[in-house]
Design an enzyme around this catalytic site. Structure first.
Site, PDB file in Angstrom:
ATOM      1  N   ASN A  45       0.851  -1.183   0.000  1.00 27.84           N
ATOM      2  CA  ASN A  45       0.000   0.000   0.000  1.00 27.84           C
ATOM      3  C   ASN A  45       0.889   1.236   0.000  1.00 27.84           C
ATOM      4  OD1 ASN A  45      -1.615   2.218   1.137  1.00 27.84           O
ATOM      5  ND2 ASN A  45      -3.196   0.666   1.355  1.00 27.84           N
ATOM      6  N   HIS A  56      -3.477   0.727  -3.435  1.00 31.59           N
ATOM      7  CA  HIS A  56      -3.544  -0.324  -2.437  1.00 31.59           C
ATOM      8  C   HIS A  56      -2.485  -1.359  -2.807  1.00 31.59           C
ATOM      9  CE1 HIS A  56      -7.919   0.266  -0.814  1.00 31.59           C
ATOM     10  NE2 HIS A  56      -7.156   1.332  -0.638  1.00 31.59           N
ATOM     11  N   GLU A  58      -2.573  -4.536  -3.588  1.00 29.37           N
ATOM     12  CA  GLU A  58      -2.860  -5.378  -4.748  1.00 29.37           C
ATOM     13  C   GLU A  58      -2.702  -4.598  -6.046  1.00 29.37           C
ATOM     14  OE1 GLU A  58      -5.421  -6.674  -1.224  1.00 29.37           O
ATOM     15  OE2 GLU A  58      -4.853  -4.784  -2.169  1.00 29.37           O
ATOM     16  N   SER A  83      -7.762  -9.077   3.339  1.00 31.97           N
ATOM     17  CA  SER A  83      -8.868  -9.308   2.416  1.00 31.97           C
ATOM     18  C   SER A  83      -9.003  -8.122   1.456  1.00 31.97           C
ATOM     19  CB  SER A  83     -10.159  -9.489   3.222  1.00 31.97           C
ATOM     20  OG  SER A  83     -11.259  -9.746   2.384  1.00 31.97           O
ATOM     21  N   CYS A  85     -10.219  -5.183  -0.875  1.00 26.94           N
ATOM     22  CA  CYS A  85     -11.377  -4.288  -0.865  1.00 26.94           C
ATOM     23  C   CYS A  85     -12.142  -4.407  -2.194  1.00 26.94           C
ATOM     24  CB  CYS A  85     -10.912  -2.851  -0.649  1.00 26.94           C
ATOM     25  SG  CYS A  85     -10.056  -2.165  -2.105  1.00 26.94           S
ATOM     26  N   CYS A  88      -9.783  -3.580  -5.290  1.00 31.13           N
ATOM     27  CA  CYS A  88      -8.794  -4.617  -5.581  1.00 31.13           C
ATOM     28  C   CYS A  88      -9.474  -5.912  -6.017  1.00 31.13           C
ATOM     29  CB  CYS A  88      -7.893  -4.820  -4.378  1.00 31.13           C
ATOM     30  SG  CYS A  88      -6.977  -3.307  -3.971  1.00 31.13           S
ATOM     31  N   ASP A 148      -8.203   4.982   4.307  1.00 34.67           N
ATOM     32  CA  ASP A 148      -7.779   3.973   3.338  1.00 34.67           C
ATOM     33  C   ASP A 148      -8.951   3.115   2.878  1.00 34.67           C
ATOM     34  OD1 ASP A 148      -5.330   2.845   2.025  1.00 34.67           O
ATOM     35  OD2 ASP A 148      -6.133   1.022   2.909  1.00 34.67           O
TER      36      ASP A 148
END
Length: 154
Positions: A45, A56, A58, A83, A85, A88, A148
């Site tokens: 991130n 982020h 990912e 996990s 979002c 992503c 975020d």
């Protein structure tokens, strides 16, 4: 409290990325993209560090992996310490990444049921190091965390 390190080398690489982000003053979430048993992209991130609205872990990982073919993505696994979002998860669906290994979904749970309903295999490991890292960060930085994930902290 000290936790044991995962024996999964790909999740360990994602955790290493999360730690880089934390050392840089950002949010400690990391990700790696694996194709045919090899890491082809890694990221963390960088919203704080780059003043970004979208970086982020990912998204940074996919960007750093560069252009891949549909055939490459069809053989890939995305590892993330948290996990994914909605944003992503959307990238996972767009590129038809068939499997996501999630370090933890205790502190935050993305749209996992929807992602599964679209045919993506999710493996949730709930790694203690991932959980502890996020719990400590959220407790110390609630405003930054809420920003975020797009939550108004009031």
């Amino acid at each position: 409290m000290k936790t044991e390190r995962t024996t999964d080398p790909f999740m360990a690489a994602a955790i290493d990325e999360a730690m880089v982000g934390l050392r840089e003053g950002g949010i400690p979430i990391g990700s790696v993209l694996v194709i045919d048993g090899k890491i082809v992209g890694r990221g963390h991130n960088k919203r704080v560090q780059n003043g970004s609205a979208v970086l982020h872990a990912e998204m940074d990982c996919l960007e750093n992996a560069g252009r891949q073919t549909a055939r490459d993505y069809s053989r890939s696994v995305l590892y993330s310490t948290l996990s994914p979002c909605d944003m992503c998860s959307g990238a996972v669906l767009l590129y038809k990444i068939p499997k996501v290994v999630i370090g933890e979904n205790v502190t935050f749970k993305g749209p996992e049921a929807y992602v599964r309903s679209r045919g993506v295999e999710l493996e949730i490991v709930n790694d203690e190091e991932c959980i502890q890292l996020m719990r400590e960060f959220i407790a110390s930085n609630p405003e930054l965390w809420n920003e975020d994930i797009g939550v108004d902290g009031d």
